[in-house]
Scaffold this motif. Structure first.
Motif, mmCIF file in Angstrom:
data_model
loop_
_atom_site.group_PDB
_atom_site.id
_atom_site.type_symbol
_atom_site.label_atom_id
_atom_site.label_comp_id
_atom_site.label_asym_id
_atom_site.label_seq_id
_atom_site.Cartn_x
_atom_site.Cartn_y
_atom_site.Cartn_z
ATOM 1 N N SER A 130 0.842 -1.207 0.000
ATOM 2 C CA SER A 130 0.000 0.000 0.000
ATOM 3 C C SER A 130 0.876 1.256 0.000
ATOM 4 C CB SER A 130 -0.945 -0.004 1.201
ATOM 5 O OG SER A 130 -0.194 -0.123 2.380
ATOM 6 N N GLY A 131 2.144 1.084 0.497
ATOM 7 C CA GLY A 131 3.047 2.231 0.573
ATOM 8 C C GLY A 131 3.646 2.626 -0.772
ATOM 9 N N ASN A 132 3.646 1.715 -1.755
ATOM 10 C CA ASN A 132 4.284 2.063 -3.034
ATOM 11 C C ASN A 132 3.451 1.695 -4.267
ATOM 12 O OD1 ASN A 132 4.583 -0.682 -3.474
ATOM 13 N ND2 ASN A 132 6.733 -0.754 -2.910
ATOM 14 N N ALA A 133 2.198 1.251 -4.054
ATOM 15 C CA ALA A 133 1.368 0.741 -5.162
ATOM 16 C C ALA A 133 1.254 1.750 -6.320
ATOM 17 C CB ALA A 133 -0.015 0.378 -4.634
ATOM 18 N N LEU A 134 0.996 3.004 -5.962
ATOM 19 C CA LEU A 134 0.808 4.027 -6.999
ATOM 20 C C LEU A 134 2.094 4.214 -7.813
ATOM 21 C CD1 LEU A 134 -1.465 5.944 -7.895
ATOM 22 C CD2 LEU A 134 -0.509 7.679 -6.373
ATOM 23 N N ILE A 157 -5.779 3.365 -7.450
ATOM 24 C CA ILE A 157 -4.675 3.618 -8.400
ATOM 25 C C ILE A 157 -5.259 4.014 -9.761
ATOM 26 C CG2 ILE A 157 -2.715 2.559 -9.617
ATOM 27 C CD1 ILE A 157 -2.591 0.560 -7.205
ATOM 28 N N ALA A 158 -6.260 3.244 -10.222
ATOM 29 C CA ALA A 158 -6.848 3.500 -11.548
ATOM 30 C C ALA A 158 -7.388 4.931 -11.649
ATOM 31 C CB ALA A 158 -7.960 2.495 -11.828
ATOM 32 N N GLY A 159 -7.907 5.443 -10.539
ATOM 33 C CA GLY A 159 -8.461 6.806 -10.535
ATOM 34 C C GLY A 159 -7.386 7.880 -10.623
ATOM 35 N N ARG A 160 -6.137 7.506 -10.397
ATOM 36 C CA ARG A 160 -5.059 8.490 -10.392
ATOM 37 C C ARG A 160 -4.116 8.372 -11.587
ATOM 38 N NH1 ARG A 160 -7.383 7.813 -6.281
ATOM 39 N NH2 ARG A 160 -7.758 9.561 -4.882
ATOM 40 N N LEU A 161 -4.221 7.266 -12.312
ATOM 41 C CA LEU A 161 -3.302 7.063 -13.446
ATOM 42 C C LEU A 161 -4.103 6.766 -14.700
ATOM 43 C CD1 LEU A 161 -0.679 4.696 -11.754
ATOM 44 C CD2 LEU A 161 -0.494 7.159 -12.024
ATOM 45 N N ASN A 162 -3.517 7.118 -15.830
ATOM 46 C CA ASN A 162 -4.213 6.881 -17.078
ATOM 47 C C ASN A 162 -3.796 5.519 -17.661
ATOM 48 O OD1 ASN A 162 -5.890 7.464 -19.161
ATOM 49 N ND2 ASN A 162 -4.385 8.709 -20.289
ATOM 50 N N LYS A 163 -4.206 4.457 -16.983
ATOM 51 C CA LYS A 163 -3.844 3.102 -17.441
ATOM 52 C C LYS A 163 -5.097 2.253 -17.485
ATOM 53 C CE LYS A 163 0.867 3.379 -16.122
ATOM 54 N NZ LYS A 163 2.101 2.748 -16.454
ATOM 55 N N GLU A 164 -5.062 1.262 -18.375
ATOM 56 C CA GLU A 164 -6.203 0.349 -18.469
ATOM 57 C C GLU A 164 -6.006 -0.737 -17.405
ATOM 58 O OE1 GLU A 164 -6.857 -1.064 -22.548
ATOM 59 O OE2 GLU A 164 -7.577 -2.937 -21.638
ATOM 60 N N MET A 165 -6.871 -0.767 -16.395
ATOM 61 C CA MET A 165 -6.648 -1.713 -15.300
ATOM 62 C C MET A 165 -7.771 -2.727 -15.156
ATOM 63 S SD MET A 165 -4.658 0.562 -12.459
ATOM 64 C CE MET A 165 -4.501 -0.731 -11.250
ATOM 65 N N VAL A 166 -7.396 -3.995 -15.203
ATOM 66 C CA VAL A 166 -8.349 -5.080 -14.951
ATOM 67 C C VAL A 166 -8.226 -5.412 -13.466
ATOM 68 C CG1 VAL A 166 -8.883 -7.507 -15.430
ATOM 69 C CG2 VAL A 166 -8.090 -6.015 -17.286
#
Ligand code: 13P
Ligand code: SF4
Length: 303
Positions: A130-134, A157-166
Motif C-alpha cells: 500500500s506504501g508504493n502501489a501508486l 490507483i486507476a483513478g489516479r493514473l491513465n492506465k487500463e486496469m483489470v
C-alpha cells in the motif's frame, strides 16, 4: 489474566538464546507491539526481514507476511506465533484463478498487492504494497495492467493514473466495515480533526479523507502535520502506535468495529510458545519461492 510484563521478560530472554528478531505489524495487539525489535507496515517489515542478521524471525502479523519474510530470507527460520492468522483478502484469489485471468487478458502486466499468497506472487510480474502501489503502477511502461486481489486499492490507483486496469474482486473485510456515515459522524464529533484513510477502505470513504496512505504513511503525515487531532480510517491497532509516538496529539478511530480478528491472534503467550518449541515455521516451497521472489525484487528495483 496473564501477566504481560512477565511474559515480555520471558520472551526477551528466550529471544536472545534463540538469536531471534521480533517483527511486528502496526495492527498487532499493544502488548505485542511493545516487544517489537521492528514495528512497521508490510513494506518496512519485508525490508527488515531481508536484512536481519538474526537466525530466527518471529513474525507477528498474518500468514502472507511471514511467507514474504521466508521468500526474502530463506536461510532464516520464520515463525508465525498463531498459524491460523491468515488474511481473508489474500485468500480471495488463488493461483489457478490468476492463471485464468491472465489467459483472458494476454499482453497485460500482472501487479499483485503484497497481501496475496506466495503461489499468487509466483504468477505475478510485480508486487506492490500500500506504501508504493501508486509508484509501482505509474513506473510500469506497460499501459495494460491486471491488479489483484484488492479492488479498492486497484481502483484507487486507476483513478489516479491513465492506465487500463483489470481489477480482481477481492477486498479487505476489516476495512470494508468503515462506512462514509462513520467518517461523517466522527467529523461532527471532532470538527478540528483531519481524516486519514487506508487505500484498502471502500471507494466512497476516500473522498471524505484528507490523506489516503499506508499505515507507515499515517505516521509520516502525523509527524509533519501541525494539526492536533486525527480521525483514523483503518484497523484500530494503528492508534496505539500513533498515540505512543505522538504525545500531545489525539487520535480517533473512524470505526471501532473495524478490528482485524486475524491480526489479533498473535498473543504474547503464543509468541513465547512458538519460541520455546520453535513451532509454526512458515516455509514456502523452493520452486514457488524463487518465482515469487522475482516479483518482489522487480518491485524493489522499480521504486
Ligand atoms: P500496510 O501495513 O502495508 O499499510 O497494510 C495494511 C494491511 O492491511 C496489512 O494487512
Ligand atoms: Fe487482511 Fe484486512 Fe486483516 Fe490486513 S486488515 S490482514 S488486509 S483482513
Amino acid at each position: 489474566m496473564p501477566d504481560n510484563r512477565k511474559l515480555q521478560e520471558e520472551i526477551a530472554k528466550l529471544k536472545k538464546e534463540r538469536d531471534a528478531v521480533i517483527l511486528v505489524h502496526n495492527y498487532q495487539l499493544p502488548e505485542v507491539q511493545d516487544i517489537a525489535d521492528f514495528l512497521g507496515d508490510s513494506l518496512g517489515l519485508s525490508r527488515e526481514a531481508a536484512k536481519t542478521k538474526a537466525k530466527v524471525i518471529v513474525f507477528c502479523g498474518v500468514h502472507f507476511m511471514a511467507e514474504t519474510a521466508n521468500i526474502l530470507a530463506p536461510e532464516k527460520t520464520v515463525l508465525l506465533p498463531d498459524p491460523a492468522s491468515g488474511c481473508p483478502m489474500a485468500d480471495m484469489i488463488s493461483a489457478k484463478e490468476l492463471r485464468a485471468l491472465k489467459a483472458k487478458h494476454p499482453g497485460h502486466i500482472v501487479v499483485a498487492y503484497v497481501n496475496s499468497s506466495a503461489e499468487v506472487k509466483a504468477e505475478t510480474d510485480y508486487c506492490c504494497t500500500s506504501g508504493n502501489a501508486l509508484q509501482v503502477v505509474e513506473k510500469l511502461k506497460n499501459e495494460k495492467i491486471i491488479f489483484v486481489p484488492d479492488k479498492y486499492l486497484g481502483s484507487w490507483i486507476a483513478g489516479r493514473l491513465n492506465k487500463e486496469m483489470v481489477l480482481w474482486h477481492g477486498y479487505c473485510p476489516t476495512h470494508a466495515k468503515i462506512l462514509p456515515a462513520h467518517i461523517e459522524k466522527a467529523k461532527k464529533e471532532h470538527p478540528g480533526a483531519v481524516v486519514m484513510a487506508h487505500p484498502e477502505c471502500r471507494n466512497d470513504v476516500w473522498p471524505l479523507a484528507d490523506e489516503v496512505c499506508s499505515t507507515e504513511g499515517f505516521l509520516r503525515y502525523v509527524k509533519t502535520s501541525r494539526v492536533k487531532e486525527f480521525i483514523v480510517a483503518t484497523e484500530p491497532g494503528m492508534l496505539y502506535r500513533l498515540a505512543k509516538e505522538n504525545p500531545g496529539k489525539k487520535f480517533y478511530p473512524a470505526s471501532a468495529e473495524a478490528s482485524c480478528p486475524n491480526m489479533k491472534k498473535n498473543t504474547l503467550e503464543k509468541v513465547l510458545w512458538s519460541l520455546q518449541d520453535m513451532a509454526n515455521i512458515v516455509r514456502v516451497p523452493e520452486e514457488i519461492r524463487l518465482k515469487a521472489k522475482k516479483a518482489i525484487e522487480r518491485m524493489v528495483m522499480l521504486v
